[in-house]
Design an enzyme around this catalytic site. Structure first.
Site, PDB file in Angstrom:
ATOM      1  N   TYR A 147      94.067  42.533  21.379  1.00 53.50           N
ATOM      2  CA  TYR A 147      92.647  42.266  21.154  1.00 53.50           C
ATOM      3  C   TYR A 147      92.528  40.852  20.608  1.00 53.50           C
ATOM      4  O   TYR A 147      93.254  40.478  19.682  1.00 53.50           O
ATOM      5  CB  TYR A 147      92.090  43.275  20.146  1.00 53.50           C
ATOM      6  CG  TYR A 147      90.620  43.098  19.828  1.00 53.50           C
ATOM      7  CD1 TYR A 147      89.640  43.476  20.743  1.00 53.50           C
ATOM      8  CD2 TYR A 147      90.214  42.572  18.607  1.00 53.50           C
ATOM      9  CE1 TYR A 147      88.287  43.327  20.451  1.00 53.50           C
ATOM     10  CE2 TYR A 147      88.871  42.420  18.298  1.00 53.50           C
ATOM     11  CZ  TYR A 147      87.913  42.797  19.227  1.00 53.50           C
ATOM     12  OH  TYR A 147      86.579  42.650  18.933  1.00 53.50           O
ATOM     13  N   ASP A 242      98.022  34.168  19.401  1.00 48.73           N
ATOM     14  CA  ASP A 242      96.927  34.629  18.549  1.00 48.73           C
ATOM     15  C   ASP A 242      97.520  35.186  17.252  1.00 48.73           C
ATOM     16  O   ASP A 242      98.032  36.305  17.210  1.00 48.73           O
ATOM     17  CB  ASP A 242      96.123  35.704  19.285  1.00 48.73           C
ATOM     18  CG  ASP A 242      94.945  36.207  18.457  1.00 48.73           C
ATOM     19  OD1 ASP A 242      94.926  35.976  17.222  1.00 48.73           O
ATOM     20  OD2 ASP A 242      94.056  36.847  19.027  1.00 48.73           O
ATOM     21  N   LYS A 270      91.314  35.471   9.621  1.00 44.33           N
ATOM     22  CA  LYS A 270      91.589  36.413   8.532  1.00 44.33           C
ATOM     23  C   LYS A 270      92.091  35.723   7.247  1.00 44.33           C
ATOM     24  O   LYS A 270      91.298  35.177   6.505  1.00 44.33           O
ATOM     25  CB  LYS A 270      92.537  37.518   9.012  1.00 44.33           C
ATOM     26  CG  LYS A 270      91.888  38.380  10.124  1.00 44.33           C
ATOM     27  CD  LYS A 270      92.600  39.678  10.320  1.00 44.33           C
ATOM     28  CE  LYS A 270      92.124  40.437  11.548  1.00 44.33           C
ATOM     29  NZ  LYS A 270      90.877  41.155  11.398  1.00 44.33           N
TER      30      LYS A 270
END
Ligand code: HOZ
Length: 435
Positions: A147, A242, A270
Protein backbone atom coordinates in the site's frame (compact mmCIF):
# COMPACT_ATOMS: atom_id res chain seq x y z
CA UNK A 1 -9.01 -5.19 32.34
CA UNK A 2 -10.97 -2.35 30.79
CA UNK A 3 -14.21 -1.27 32.41
CA UNK A 4 -17.49 -2.22 30.78
CA UNK A 5 -18.27 1.41 30.15
CA UNK A 6 -18.47 2.51 26.53
CA UNK A 7 -21.34 4.88 26.96
CA UNK A 8 -19.73 8.05 25.61
CA UNK A 9 -17.97 6.18 22.80
CA UNK A 10 -21.32 4.74 21.66
CA UNK A 11 -22.93 8.16 21.66
CA UNK A 12 -20.10 9.73 19.66
CA UNK A 13 -20.15 6.84 17.21
CA UNK A 14 -23.84 7.36 16.55
CA UNK A 15 -23.31 11.05 15.96
CA UNK A 16 -20.33 10.32 13.67
CA UNK A 17 -22.30 7.88 11.54
CA UNK A 18 -24.48 10.73 10.34
CA UNK A 19 -21.52 12.98 9.68
CA UNK A 20 -18.65 10.90 8.29
CA UNK A 21 -18.86 7.97 5.82
CA UNK A 22 -18.86 4.88 8.04
CA UNK A 23 -18.48 7.20 11.01
CA UNK A 24 -14.75 7.61 10.35
CA UNK A 25 -12.19 9.70 8.52
CA UNK A 26 -10.10 6.71 7.41
CA UNK A 27 -11.59 3.28 6.81
CA UNK A 28 -9.64 0.79 8.96
CA UNK A 29 -10.51 2.58 12.19
CA UNK A 30 -14.20 1.72 11.66
CA UNK A 31 -13.36 -1.81 12.95
CA UNK A 32 -15.38 -3.35 10.08
CA UNK A 33 -13.02 -6.32 9.83
CA UNK A 34 -12.98 -7.17 13.53
CA UNK A 35 -16.48 -6.22 14.62
CA UNK A 36 -17.20 -4.75 18.01
CA UNK A 37 -17.18 -1.07 18.74
CA UNK A 38 -14.13 1.08 18.21
CA UNK A 39 -13.23 3.11 21.31
CA UNK A 40 -13.14 6.87 20.81
CA UNK A 41 -9.81 8.09 22.07
CA UNK A 42 -9.19 11.37 23.84
CA UNK A 43 -5.69 11.29 25.30
CA UNK A 44 -2.48 9.34 25.35
CA UNK A 45 0.85 9.10 27.10
CA UNK A 46 3.81 6.81 26.42
CA UNK A 47 2.55 3.34 25.52
CA UNK A 48 -1.05 4.03 26.56
CA UNK A 49 -4.20 5.58 25.11
CA UNK A 50 -7.41 6.41 27.00
CA UNK A 51 -10.89 6.44 25.54
CA UNK A 52 -13.63 8.94 26.34
CA UNK A 53 -15.11 6.48 28.86
CA UNK A 54 -11.89 6.38 30.90
CA UNK A 55 -10.68 2.97 29.67
CA UNK A 56 -6.92 2.60 29.26
CA UNK A 57 -5.26 0.49 26.55
CA UNK A 58 -1.68 -0.48 25.71
CA UNK A 59 -1.44 0.87 22.17
CA UNK A 60 0.06 -1.09 19.26
CA UNK A 61 -1.36 1.18 16.56
CA UNK A 62 0.84 4.10 17.61
CA UNK A 63 -0.71 6.36 15.01
CA UNK A 64 -0.05 3.60 12.47
CA UNK A 65 3.65 3.56 13.27
CA UNK A 66 4.30 7.29 13.36
CA UNK A 67 5.08 7.38 17.08
CA UNK A 68 8.35 5.52 17.54
CA UNK A 69 8.91 7.34 20.85
CA UNK A 70 5.41 6.69 22.16
CA UNK A 71 2.61 9.16 22.70
CA UNK A 72 3.19 12.78 23.73
CA UNK A 73 6.95 12.40 24.19
CA UNK A 74 7.73 15.49 26.33
CA UNK A 75 10.68 16.75 24.23
CA UNK A 76 8.65 16.45 21.04
CA UNK A 77 5.64 18.16 22.62
CA UNK A 78 7.84 21.04 23.84
CA UNK A 79 9.29 21.51 20.35
CA UNK A 80 5.77 21.55 18.88
CA UNK A 81 4.59 24.10 21.45
CA UNK A 82 7.52 26.39 20.74
CA UNK A 83 7.01 26.16 16.97
CA UNK A 84 3.26 26.73 17.27
CA UNK A 85 3.78 29.77 19.47
CA UNK A 86 6.07 31.23 16.80
CA UNK A 87 3.47 30.83 14.05
CA UNK A 88 1.35 27.93 12.83
CA UNK A 89 2.46 28.23 9.24
CA UNK A 90 3.65 30.76 6.72
CA UNK A 91 3.48 29.19 3.29
CA UNK A 92 7.11 30.27 3.05
CA UNK A 93 10.49 28.73 3.86
CA UNK A 94 11.61 28.33 7.50
CA UNK A 95 14.89 27.14 9.09
CA UNK A 96 13.12 24.10 10.55
CA UNK A 97 12.81 22.62 7.03
CA UNK A 98 16.58 22.66 6.75
CA UNK A 99 17.05 21.02 10.13
CA UNK A 100 14.67 18.16 9.34
CA UNK A 101 15.90 17.84 5.74
CA UNK A 102 19.55 17.56 6.81
CA UNK A 103 18.66 15.03 9.54
CA UNK A 104 16.73 12.92 7.02
CA UNK A 105 19.67 13.03 4.60
CA UNK A 106 22.12 11.96 7.33
CA UNK A 107 19.93 8.91 8.00
CA UNK A 108 19.30 8.13 4.30
CA UNK A 109 22.39 8.78 2.15
CA UNK A 110 20.31 8.05 -0.99
CA UNK A 111 18.64 11.44 -0.47
CA UNK A 112 20.78 13.81 -2.52
CA UNK A 113 17.77 16.13 -2.50
CA UNK A 114 14.26 15.89 -1.09
CA UNK A 115 10.91 17.66 -1.11
CA UNK A 116 8.59 17.84 1.91
CA UNK A 117 4.88 17.18 1.49
CA UNK A 118 2.11 16.49 4.02
CA UNK A 119 1.26 12.80 3.71
CA UNK A 120 2.65 9.48 2.52
CA UNK A 121 -0.01 9.40 -0.19
CA UNK A 122 1.20 12.72 -1.54
CA UNK A 123 4.84 11.65 -1.38
CA UNK A 124 4.28 8.35 -3.23
CA UNK A 125 2.03 9.99 -5.82
CA UNK A 126 4.63 12.70 -6.45
CA UNK A 127 7.45 10.16 -6.71
CA UNK A 128 5.49 8.31 -9.41
CA UNK A 129 4.85 11.50 -11.36
CA UNK A 130 8.54 12.30 -11.14
CA UNK A 131 9.55 8.81 -12.29
CA UNK A 132 7.27 9.22 -15.29
CA UNK A 133 8.48 12.75 -15.98
CA UNK A 134 12.14 11.75 -15.70
CA UNK A 135 11.97 8.61 -17.83
CA UNK A 136 9.28 9.72 -20.29
CA UNK A 137 7.58 6.35 -19.72
CA UNK A 138 4.12 5.56 -18.31
CA UNK A 139 4.17 2.05 -16.89
CA UNK A 140 4.52 1.52 -13.12
CA UNK A 141 5.20 -1.77 -11.32
CA UNK A 142 3.96 -2.37 -7.78
CA UNK A 143 3.41 -5.47 -5.66
CA UNK A 144 0.19 -7.11 -4.54
CA UNK A 145 -0.60 -6.31 -0.90
CA UNK A 146 1.70 -3.28 -0.79
CA UNK A 147 0.00 0.00 0.00
CA UNK A 148 1.41 3.36 -1.01
CA UNK A 149 -1.49 5.62 -0.14
CA UNK A 150 -4.62 6.24 -2.13
CA UNK A 151 -3.41 7.88 -5.36
CA UNK A 152 -5.27 6.40 -8.37
CA UNK A 153 -2.28 4.57 -9.87
CA UNK A 154 -1.51 2.86 -6.59
CA UNK A 155 -4.92 1.47 -5.64
CA UNK A 156 -4.34 -1.67 -7.67
CA UNK A 157 -4.21 -4.89 -5.63
CA UNK A 158 -3.47 -2.69 -2.62
CA UNK A 159 -3.06 -3.71 1.01
CA UNK A 160 -4.11 -1.86 4.17
CA UNK A 161 -7.77 -0.74 4.19
CA UNK A 162 -8.35 -1.97 0.64
CA UNK A 163 -7.37 -5.48 1.73
CA UNK A 164 -9.18 -5.10 5.06
CA UNK A 165 -12.43 -4.40 3.24
CA UNK A 166 -11.69 -7.15 0.65
CA UNK A 167 -11.87 -4.70 -2.25
CA UNK A 168 -10.15 -5.54 -5.56
CA UNK A 169 -9.22 -1.87 -5.95
CA UNK A 170 -11.27 1.29 -5.83
CA UNK A 171 -14.26 2.50 -7.78
CA UNK A 172 -13.45 5.81 -9.41
CA UNK A 173 -10.05 4.76 -10.70
CA UNK A 174 -10.36 4.86 -14.51
CA UNK A 175 -9.49 1.61 -16.25
CA UNK A 176 -7.08 3.58 -18.46
CA UNK A 177 -5.15 4.65 -15.33
CA UNK A 178 -5.22 1.23 -13.62
CA UNK A 179 -3.90 -0.35 -16.83
CA UNK A 180 -0.66 1.59 -16.39
CA UNK A 181 0.05 -0.18 -13.09
CA UNK A 182 1.25 -3.76 -13.14
CA UNK A 183 0.83 -5.55 -9.79
CA UNK A 184 3.14 -8.52 -9.27
CA UNK A 185 3.33 -10.99 -6.39
CA UNK A 186 5.69 -9.81 -3.62
CA UNK A 187 8.96 -11.78 -3.39
CA UNK A 188 8.35 -13.46 -6.78
CA UNK A 189 11.63 -13.33 -8.71
CA UNK A 190 10.27 -15.11 -11.79
CA UNK A 191 7.31 -12.76 -12.23
CA UNK A 192 9.62 -9.77 -11.90
CA UNK A 193 12.14 -11.12 -14.41
CA UNK A 194 9.34 -11.93 -16.88
CA UNK A 195 7.85 -8.44 -16.76
CA UNK A 196 11.22 -6.80 -17.31
CA UNK A 197 12.05 -9.19 -20.17
CA UNK A 198 8.73 -8.41 -21.86
CA UNK A 199 8.33 -4.69 -21.25
CA UNK A 200 11.33 -3.31 -19.36
CA UNK A 201 11.72 -0.41 -21.78
CA UNK A 202 8.19 0.85 -20.96
CA UNK A 203 8.60 0.83 -17.17
CA UNK A 204 9.07 4.23 -15.51
CA UNK A 205 9.53 2.90 -12.01
CA UNK A 206 9.04 0.07 -9.55
CA UNK A 207 7.63 1.05 -6.16
CA UNK A 208 7.68 -1.32 -3.20
CA UNK A 209 7.62 -1.60 0.59
CA UNK A 210 11.02 -3.03 1.53
CA UNK A 211 9.34 -4.75 4.48
CA UNK A 212 5.65 -4.96 3.67
CA UNK A 213 3.52 -3.71 6.53
CA UNK A 214 0.19 -3.26 4.80
CA UNK A 215 -0.62 -6.95 4.23
CA UNK A 216 0.68 -7.63 7.70
CA UNK A 217 4.43 -7.76 8.24
CA UNK A 218 6.04 -9.61 5.31
CA UNK A 219 9.82 -9.84 4.98
CA UNK A 220 11.67 -9.40 1.70
CA UNK A 221 13.71 -12.16 0.13
CA UNK A 222 17.27 -10.74 -0.24
CA UNK A 223 17.62 -12.22 -3.75
CA UNK A 224 14.40 -10.51 -4.83
CA UNK A 225 15.75 -7.20 -3.47
CA UNK A 226 18.95 -7.69 -5.48
CA UNK A 227 16.89 -8.47 -8.62
CA UNK A 228 14.83 -5.31 -8.13
CA UNK A 229 17.94 -3.16 -8.11
CA UNK A 230 19.63 -4.90 -11.03
CA UNK A 231 16.60 -5.14 -13.32
CA UNK A 232 15.51 -1.53 -12.83
CA UNK A 233 19.03 -0.24 -13.40
CA UNK A 234 19.48 -2.31 -16.56
CA UNK A 235 16.12 -1.17 -17.95
CA UNK A 236 16.60 2.52 -17.12
CA UNK A 237 13.62 2.41 -14.76
CA UNK A 238 13.67 4.03 -11.31
CA UNK A 239 13.64 1.99 -8.12
CA UNK A 240 11.31 3.69 -5.62
CA UNK A 241 11.54 2.44 -2.05
CA UNK A 242 8.51 3.31 0.08
CA UNK A 243 9.86 3.69 3.61
CA UNK A 244 6.79 5.45 5.02
CA UNK A 245 6.41 2.64 7.54
CA UNK A 246 9.96 1.30 7.80
CA UNK A 247 11.90 4.59 7.70
CA UNK A 248 13.53 5.30 11.09
CA UNK A 249 11.73 2.19 12.42
CA UNK A 250 13.55 -0.96 11.30
CA UNK A 251 16.86 0.91 11.71
CA UNK A 252 17.92 4.55 11.99
CA UNK A 253 18.42 4.46 8.23
CA UNK A 254 15.33 2.33 7.66
CA UNK A 255 15.21 -0.70 5.40
CA UNK A 256 17.78 0.95 3.10
CA UNK A 257 20.32 0.57 5.90
CA UNK A 258 19.08 -2.81 7.09
CA UNK A 259 19.15 -4.40 3.61
CA UNK A 260 21.86 -2.22 2.00
CA UNK A 261 19.46 -0.81 -0.59
CA UNK A 262 20.37 2.11 -2.82
CA UNK A 263 17.14 3.37 -4.41
CA UNK A 264 16.78 6.06 -7.05
CA UNK A 265 13.85 7.57 -5.16
CA UNK A 266 12.75 7.18 -1.58
CA UNK A 267 9.40 7.91 0.07
CA UNK A 268 9.26 8.81 3.77
CA UNK A 269 6.45 9.71 6.18
CA UNK A 270 5.10 8.74 9.61
CA UNK A 271 8.12 8.94 12.01
CA UNK A 272 9.63 11.67 9.81
CA UNK A 273 6.82 13.96 10.99
CA UNK A 274 7.13 12.94 14.64
CA UNK A 275 3.37 12.31 14.79
CA UNK A 276 2.29 15.35 12.78
CA UNK A 277 1.46 15.42 9.06
CA UNK A 278 4.79 15.48 7.22
CA UNK A 279 6.24 13.25 4.53
CA UNK A 280 8.87 13.55 1.83
CA UNK A 281 10.11 12.14 -1.42
CA UNK A 282 13.66 12.46 -2.60
CA UNK A 283 16.66 10.72 -4.05
CA UNK A 284 19.08 11.11 -6.94
CA UNK A 285 20.02 14.71 -7.65
CA UNK A 286 19.62 14.38 -11.43
CA UNK A 287 16.09 13.05 -10.88
CA UNK A 288 15.08 15.59 -8.21
CA UNK A 289 16.31 18.42 -10.44
CA UNK A 290 13.30 17.70 -12.65
CA UNK A 291 10.95 18.92 -9.87
CA UNK A 292 9.45 22.44 -10.19
CA UNK A 293 10.68 25.16 -9.98
CA UNK A 294 13.97 23.63 -11.25
CA UNK A 295 12.33 21.31 -13.72
CA UNK A 296 9.07 20.50 -15.52
CA UNK A 297 7.50 18.05 -13.03
CA UNK A 298 4.99 20.09 -11.04
CA UNK A 299 4.17 19.47 -7.40
CA UNK A 300 3.27 21.95 -4.65
CA UNK A 301 1.49 22.30 -1.29
CA UNK A 302 0.36 25.08 1.02
CA UNK A 303 1.19 22.98 4.08
CA UNK A 304 4.41 21.47 2.72
CA UNK A 305 7.20 21.99 5.24
CA UNK A 306 4.73 23.25 7.84
CA UNK A 307 6.88 24.53 10.73
CA UNK A 308 4.96 22.77 13.50
CA UNK A 309 5.24 19.41 11.72
CA UNK A 310 8.91 20.12 10.90
CA UNK A 311 9.55 20.83 14.59
CA UNK A 312 7.94 17.55 15.68
CA UNK A 313 9.98 15.63 13.11
CA UNK A 314 13.23 17.43 13.89
CA UNK A 315 12.82 16.86 17.65
CA UNK A 316 12.12 13.16 17.02
CA UNK A 317 15.14 12.68 14.75
CA UNK A 318 17.34 14.57 17.26
CA UNK A 319 16.35 12.06 19.93
CA UNK A 320 16.97 9.10 17.58
CA UNK A 321 20.43 10.42 16.71
CA UNK A 322 21.34 11.13 20.35
CA UNK A 323 20.27 7.71 21.62
CA UNK A 324 21.79 5.02 19.37
CA UNK A 325 20.95 2.40 22.02
CA UNK A 326 17.29 3.00 21.29
CA UNK A 327 17.19 0.51 18.37
CA UNK A 328 18.75 -2.19 20.54
CA UNK A 329 16.00 -1.57 23.13
CA UNK A 330 13.30 -1.70 20.45
CA UNK A 331 14.72 -4.99 19.15
CA UNK A 332 14.73 -6.43 22.69
CA UNK A 333 11.11 -5.36 23.25
CA UNK A 334 10.10 -6.81 19.87
CA UNK A 335 11.89 -10.06 20.66
CA UNK A 336 10.22 -10.32 24.07
CA UNK A 337 6.77 -9.74 22.57
CA UNK A 338 7.38 -12.21 19.74
CA UNK A 339 8.71 -14.94 22.02
CA UNK A 340 5.89 -14.46 24.52
CA UNK A 341 3.27 -14.58 21.77
CA UNK A 342 4.80 -17.77 20.35
CA UNK A 343 4.72 -19.41 23.78
CA UNK A 344 1.16 -18.26 24.41
CA UNK A 345 0.04 -19.58 21.00
CA UNK A 346 1.71 -22.94 21.64
CA UNK A 347 0.02 -23.21 25.03
CA UNK A 348 -3.35 -22.25 23.53
CA UNK A 349 -2.86 -24.69 20.64
CA UNK A 350 -3.49 -21.78 18.25
CA UNK A 351 -1.88 -22.13 14.81
CA UNK A 352 -0.28 -18.77 14.09
CA UNK A 353 2.68 -17.49 12.13
CA UNK A 354 4.40 -14.53 13.76
CA UNK A 355 6.56 -12.31 11.55
CA UNK A 356 8.61 -9.40 12.85
CA UNK A 357 11.29 -6.95 11.82
CA UNK A 358 12.52 -4.92 14.80
CA UNK A 359 9.60 -3.00 16.23
CA UNK A 360 6.93 -4.07 13.72
CA UNK A 361 5.16 -7.39 13.92
CA UNK A 362 2.11 -9.36 12.76
CA UNK A 363 0.40 -12.42 14.18
CA UNK A 364 -1.01 -14.21 11.11
CA UNK A 365 -3.79 -16.65 11.90
CA UNK A 366 -2.61 -19.49 9.70
CA UNK A 367 -0.88 -22.84 9.92
CA UNK A 368 1.42 -21.86 7.04
CA UNK A 369 5.01 -21.69 8.31
CA UNK A 370 5.65 -18.41 6.50
CA UNK A 371 3.69 -15.61 4.84
CA UNK A 372 5.72 -14.43 1.85
CA UNK A 373 3.09 -12.71 -0.26
CA UNK A 374 -0.44 -11.34 -0.44
CA UNK A 375 -1.97 -14.68 -1.48
CA UNK A 376 -0.64 -16.26 1.73
CA UNK A 377 -1.79 -13.28 3.82
CA UNK A 378 -5.25 -13.42 2.28
CA UNK A 379 -5.50 -17.14 3.07
CA UNK A 380 -5.32 -16.37 6.81
CA UNK A 381 -8.29 -16.95 9.08
CA UNK A 382 -9.55 -13.39 9.44
CA UNK A 383 -12.46 -14.51 11.65
CA UNK A 384 -9.96 -15.98 14.13
CA UNK A 385 -7.99 -12.74 13.98
CA UNK A 386 -11.19 -10.79 14.73
CA UNK A 387 -11.88 -12.88 17.85
CA UNK A 388 -8.26 -12.40 18.98
CA UNK A 389 -8.59 -8.66 18.45
CA UNK A 390 -11.86 -8.32 20.36
CA UNK A 391 -10.50 -10.29 23.34
CA UNK A 392 -7.36 -8.15 23.46
CA UNK A 393 -9.42 -4.98 23.42
CA UNK A 394 -11.63 -6.14 26.30
CA UNK A 395 -8.43 -6.76 28.27
CA UNK A 396 -7.03 -3.33 27.56
CA UNK A 397 -4.78 -3.96 24.54
CA UNK A 398 -5.41 -1.86 21.41
CA UNK A 399 -4.12 -4.03 18.53
CA UNK A 400 -4.43 -2.81 14.89
CA UNK A 401 -7.96 -3.76 13.83
CA UNK A 402 -7.03 -5.74 10.73
CA UNK A 403 -5.12 -8.91 9.86
CA UNK A 404 -3.54 -6.83 7.10
CA UNK A 405 -1.78 -4.26 9.26
CA UNK A 406 1.38 -4.47 11.38
CA UNK A 407 1.49 -3.84 15.12
CA UNK A 408 3.99 -1.18 16.18
CA UNK A 409 6.12 -1.10 19.31
CA UNK A 410 7.47 2.19 20.65
CA UNK A 411 10.33 2.98 23.01
CA UNK A 412 7.66 3.56 25.67
CA UNK A 413 6.68 -0.14 25.56
CA UNK A 414 8.56 -1.43 28.57
CA UNK A 415 8.56 -4.82 30.27
CA UNK A 416 5.37 -3.94 32.19
CA UNK A 417 3.42 -3.17 28.99
CA UNK A 418 4.72 -6.25 27.15
CA UNK A 419 3.86 -8.47 30.13
CA UNK A 420 0.38 -6.97 30.35
CA UNK A 421 -0.01 -7.69 26.62
CA UNK A 422 1.16 -11.28 26.98
CA UNK A 423 -1.22 -11.90 29.88
CA UNK A 424 -4.04 -10.68 27.64
CA UNK A 425 -2.75 -12.64 24.62
CA UNK A 426 -3.16 -16.07 26.22
CA UNK A 427 -6.97 -15.95 26.55
CA UNK A 428 -7.21 -14.00 23.28
CA UNK A 429 -5.37 -16.76 21.40
CA UNK A 430 -7.59 -19.37 23.04
CA UNK A 431 -10.67 -17.39 22.03
CA UNK A 432 -9.42 -17.00 18.45
CA UNK A 433 -10.13 -20.58 17.42
CA UNK A 434 -12.90 -21.47 19.87
CA UNK A 435 -16.21 -21.23 18.02
N1 HOZ B 1 -3.60 3.21 5.89
C1 HOZ B 1 -3.24 3.43 7.26
C2 HOZ B 1 -2.73 2.17 7.85
N2 HOZ B 1 -1.79 1.44 7.09
C3 HOZ B 1 -4.36 4.09 8.05
C4 HOZ B 1 -5.52 3.22 8.33
C5 HOZ B 1 -6.72 3.99 8.87
O1 HOZ B 1 -6.60 4.85 9.76
O2 HOZ B 1 -7.81 3.72 8.36
Amino acid sequence: MKSESSHKSSRLRQQAEGLFPGGVNSPVRAFKAVGGESPWLERASGAYVWDVDGNRYVDYVNSWGALLLGHAEPRVVRAVQAAAAAGLGFGASTPLELELGEAARRAFPALDMLRFVSSGTEAAMSALRLARGFTGRDQIVKFEGCYHGHADSLLVEAGSGVATLSLPGSAGVPESVARLTLALPYNDRQALARVFAQQGSRIAGVIFEPVAGNMGCVLPDPDWLADLRRLTRDAGALLIVDEVMTGFRVAAGGACQRYALRPDLLVLGKILGGGLPAAAYGGRRDVMQKVAPLGPVYQAGTLSGNPVAMAAGAATLRILAAEPDLYRRLEAAGQKLETGLREAAARAGAPVCIQRVGAMLTVFFTSQPMVRDFAAARACDTAAFARFHRQLLVQGVYWPPSQFEAAFISTAHDDAEIELTLRAARPALEAAYSV
